[in-house]
Motif scaffolding. Structure first.
Motif, short mmCIF file in Angstrom:
data_model
loop_
_atom_site.label_atom_id
_atom_site.label_comp_id
_atom_site.label_asym_id
_atom_site.label_seq_id
_atom_site.Cartn_x
_atom_site.Cartn_y
_atom_site.Cartn_z
N ASP A 1 5.39 -19.10 -3.68
CA ASP A 1 5.74 -17.70 -3.47
C ASP A 1 4.58 -16.81 -3.89
OD1 ASP A 1 8.33 -18.35 -2.62
OD2 ASP A 1 9.03 -18.47 -4.69
N SER B 1 3.85 -23.77 -8.77
CA SER B 1 4.84 -23.15 -7.90
C SER B 1 5.26 -24.12 -6.81
CB SER B 1 4.27 -21.87 -7.28
OG SER B 1 5.14 -21.36 -6.30
N GLN C 1 2.11 -13.51 3.78
CA GLN C 1 2.37 -14.94 3.67
C GLN C 1 2.33 -15.60 5.05
OE1 GLN C 1 2.93 -16.39 0.44
NE2 GLN C 1 2.35 -18.15 1.66
N HIS D 1 7.43 -23.49 -4.32
CA HIS D 1 7.61 -22.82 -3.03
C HIS D 1 6.41 -21.96 -2.65
CE1 HIS D 1 11.75 -24.18 -3.12
NE2 HIS D 1 11.89 -23.65 -4.31
#
Length: 261
Positions: A203, A199, A5, A201
């Motif tokens: 993730d 989504s 990420q 956030h």
């Protein structure tokens, strides 16, 4: 997964920096144009100005920004350097003009489209001048997107995708798909894109694809484009899997030796 990420966030920051530089160039061009028009510049003077700015932008951006132009509604001037405008071309009907008029409080970033002059896939940033129907626009190609895709792919065993909210591909490992719809050319990614858009956030999550289970990383640019990185889990966790297998075999051999002794 945190490393994956973080790597995507670094690439997103680079891409966002490119978009911000494009917005700054568009805003500067709009301000300079406004000053010239207020000072009573003629059409010939405006044409000379935009031809000059086009050359400067193309040189300073290494060809990423390849044109700069203006439509002056009050005088019905359409100035597009090096473009032999056909009779059916009307600036007021073009995406860059309508988008800027409808979003007059900010710089408008268009959906990717085929440029009428060069025939290449591009996107436009345009800005409406205050209290007028004058719109200034700059065209950008996707060579910077190709570079970012190569950075996302450089470790191998992964696929990279940059896509708009409407599902148009603007960057992929196979650049021949640029300008196509995800639903038509990459149906596997259609559900992934829906999950990414829902989504809040962004993730990471896992998804089943044709060559096995993948871990999906995603991020969103400020103008609403999504960057998606898909990594095959076997490639992603290969080192860990091999360590587990080796440790398990070693333990079994030691247990067997103990039993024999």
């Amino acid at each position: 997964e945190e490393i994956g990420q973080t790597q995507l966030e670094v690439i997103r920051s680079d891409f966002q920096g490119t978009l911000q530089a494009a917005e700054d160039a568009t805003l500067r061009m709009a301000m300079e144009s406004e000053q010239m028009i207020k000072s009573g510049a003629t059409r010939a003077e405006m044409e000379e100005f935009f031809y000059k700015r086009k050359r400067e932008q193309k040189e300073s951006s290494n060809g990423v920004c390849f044109n700069a132009y203006i439509y002056v509604g009050e005088k019905d001037w359409t100035i597009i350097p090096d473009f032999a405008m056909p009779p059916e071309y009307h600036a007021q009907e073009r995406l860059w003009y309508k988008g800027a008029i409808e979003n007059s409080d900010k710089i408008y970033v268009s959906e990717p489209y085929i440029d009428a002059m060069s025939g290449i896939m591009c996107y436009t940033m345009s800005k409406k001048l205050p209290d007028s129907n004058i719109v200034v626009a700059l065209d950008f190609n996707f060579s910077e997107v190709q570079y970012l895709i190569s950075k996302m792919d450089e470790l191998g065993n992964r696929n990279s995708l940059i896509v708009t909210k409407t599902g148009m591909i603007i960057g992929y490992t196979d650049m021949n798909l640029v300008g196509q719809k995800v639903s038509n050319k990459l149906p596997e990614y259609e559900e992934i894109l829906n999950r990414v858009m829902k989504s809040n956030h962004l993730d990471s999550f896992t998804a089943q694809m044709s060559d096995g289970e993948h871990t999906i990383f995603s991020n969103e640019t400020n103008n609403g484009w999504y960057m998606i990185l898909s990594v095959n889990n076997w490639a992603f966790y290969k080192d860990s899997y091999m360590q587990i297998i080796f440790a398990t075999l070693l333990s079994l051999i030691m247990m067997l030796a103990i039993i024999i002794l």
